[in-house]
Write a protein that holds these residues in place. Structure first.
Motif, short mmCIF file in Angstrom:
data_model
loop_
_atom_site.label_atom_id
_atom_site.label_comp_id
_atom_site.label_asym_id
_atom_site.label_seq_id
_atom_site.Cartn_x
_atom_site.Cartn_y
_atom_site.Cartn_z
N THR A 84 12.65 4.26 -33.88
CA THR A 84 12.86 4.58 -35.29
C THR A 84 13.85 5.73 -35.44
OG1 THR A 84 11.79 5.19 -37.38
CG2 THR A 84 10.95 6.24 -35.40
N PRO A 85 14.67 5.66 -36.47
CA PRO A 85 15.38 6.88 -36.86
C PRO A 85 14.38 7.78 -37.58
CG PRO A 85 15.97 5.08 -38.33
CD PRO A 85 15.05 4.51 -37.29
N VAL A 86 14.67 9.04 -37.63
CA VAL A 86 13.79 9.97 -38.34
C VAL A 86 14.44 10.29 -39.68
CG1 VAL A 86 12.71 12.24 -38.30
CG2 VAL A 86 12.91 10.91 -36.19
N TYR A 87 13.77 9.88 -40.75
CA TYR A 87 14.23 10.16 -42.10
C TYR A 87 13.23 11.11 -42.74
CZ TYR A 87 17.09 5.90 -41.65
OH TYR A 87 17.98 4.95 -41.25
N TYR A 88 13.68 12.22 -43.21
CA TYR A 88 12.83 13.18 -43.90
C TYR A 88 11.59 13.54 -43.09
CZ TYR A 88 16.01 11.92 -47.58
OH TYR A 88 17.15 11.68 -48.29
N GLY A 115 3.15 0.72 -23.89
CA GLY A 115 4.13 0.92 -24.94
C GLY A 115 4.67 2.33 -24.92
N ALA A 116 5.80 2.50 -25.58
CA ALA A 116 6.44 3.81 -25.70
C ALA A 116 7.16 3.86 -27.03
CB ALA A 116 7.42 4.04 -24.55
N ALA A 117 7.46 5.07 -27.47
CA ALA A 117 8.16 5.26 -28.74
C ALA A 117 9.46 6.01 -28.50
CB ALA A 117 7.28 6.04 -29.71
N ILE A 118 10.45 5.70 -29.33
CA ILE A 118 11.72 6.41 -29.32
C ILE A 118 11.98 6.85 -30.76
CG2 ILE A 118 14.22 6.19 -29.10
CD1 ILE A 118 13.76 4.22 -26.88
N ALA A 119 12.30 8.12 -30.93
CA ALA A 119 12.66 8.64 -32.25
C ALA A 119 14.04 9.27 -32.13
CB ALA A 119 11.64 9.66 -32.73
N VAL A 120 14.92 8.92 -33.06
CA VAL A 120 16.29 9.41 -33.04
C VAL A 120 16.52 10.27 -34.27
CG1 VAL A 120 18.71 8.70 -33.05
CG2 VAL A 120 17.03 7.33 -31.82
N ALA A 121 16.92 11.51 -34.04
CA ALA A 121 17.12 12.43 -35.16
C ALA A 121 18.20 13.45 -34.85
CB ALA A 121 15.82 13.17 -35.48
N ARG A 122 18.74 14.04 -35.89
CA ARG A 122 19.65 15.15 -35.66
C ARG A 122 19.01 16.47 -36.03
NH1 ARG A 122 24.20 15.27 -40.46
NH2 ARG A 122 22.98 16.83 -41.54
N ARG A 123 17.88 16.41 -36.69
CA ARG A 123 17.14 17.62 -37.04
C ARG A 123 15.68 17.45 -36.66
NH1 ARG A 123 18.91 17.07 -42.63
NH2 ARG A 123 21.13 17.31 -42.53
N GLY A 124 14.79 18.11 -37.40
CA GLY A 124 13.37 18.08 -37.10
C GLY A 124 12.70 16.78 -37.47
N GLY A 125 11.47 16.63 -37.02
CA GLY A 125 10.66 15.48 -37.37
C GLY A 125 10.37 14.56 -36.20
#
Length: 138
Positions: A84-88, A115-125
């Motif tokens: 997932t991308p990280v939005y807000y 299973g595993a998770a991937i989070a893509v962000a440029r800031r927090g969250g």
């Protein structure tokens, strides 16, 4: 062995897709097949807990095809990666709605598989996003 990667981004060629492709390259290096299940940008309904999936043999009553297709693909997979991308400061609502419905209607397709998770962000969250997605695995 086959890993199903769920891209929770509406962009099929965005940063989340790039991160999943990196994981896919590492999996290939170990002889593991993988495929990406792209959620896309079409509207997705939330699970309303109606229980009709119990009457429909593990199929969601909302006929938007995406969730029922994911359940079918999950039945054939040996493991999962949810991206997932990280939005807000949290995962996209899209991936949460789809996973809620898929696990409610077809949870058996996901049981006892890693299973595993991937989070893509440029800031927090990222921490909050990992926490939410990892709860599906437990």
């Amino acid at each position: 062995m086959k890993v199903l990667m769920v891209n929770g981004s509406p962009k099929s060629k965005g940063n989340t897709a790039a991160a999943l492709a990196e994981v896919g390259a590492a999996l290939e290096g170990h002889g593991i097949e993988w495929e990406v299940f792209q959620l896309g940008a079409a509207p997705v309904r939330d699970c309303i807990g109606c229980g009709k999936c119990g009457e429909l043999d593990c199929a969601c009553v909302f006929d938007d095809d995406m969730v029922n297709e994911l359940i079918k693909a999950a039945q054939q997979a040996d493991g999962f990666i949810f991206g997932t991308p990280v939005y807000y400061a949290h995962p996209t609502g899209r991936i949460l709605s789809v996973l809620d419905r898929a696990f409610y209607a077809g949870g058996a397709a996901f049981e006892h598989k890693p299973g595993a998770a991937i989070a893509v962000a440029r800031r927090g969250g990222i921490t909050a996003s990992f926490d939410v997605l990892n709860k599906y695995f437990t």
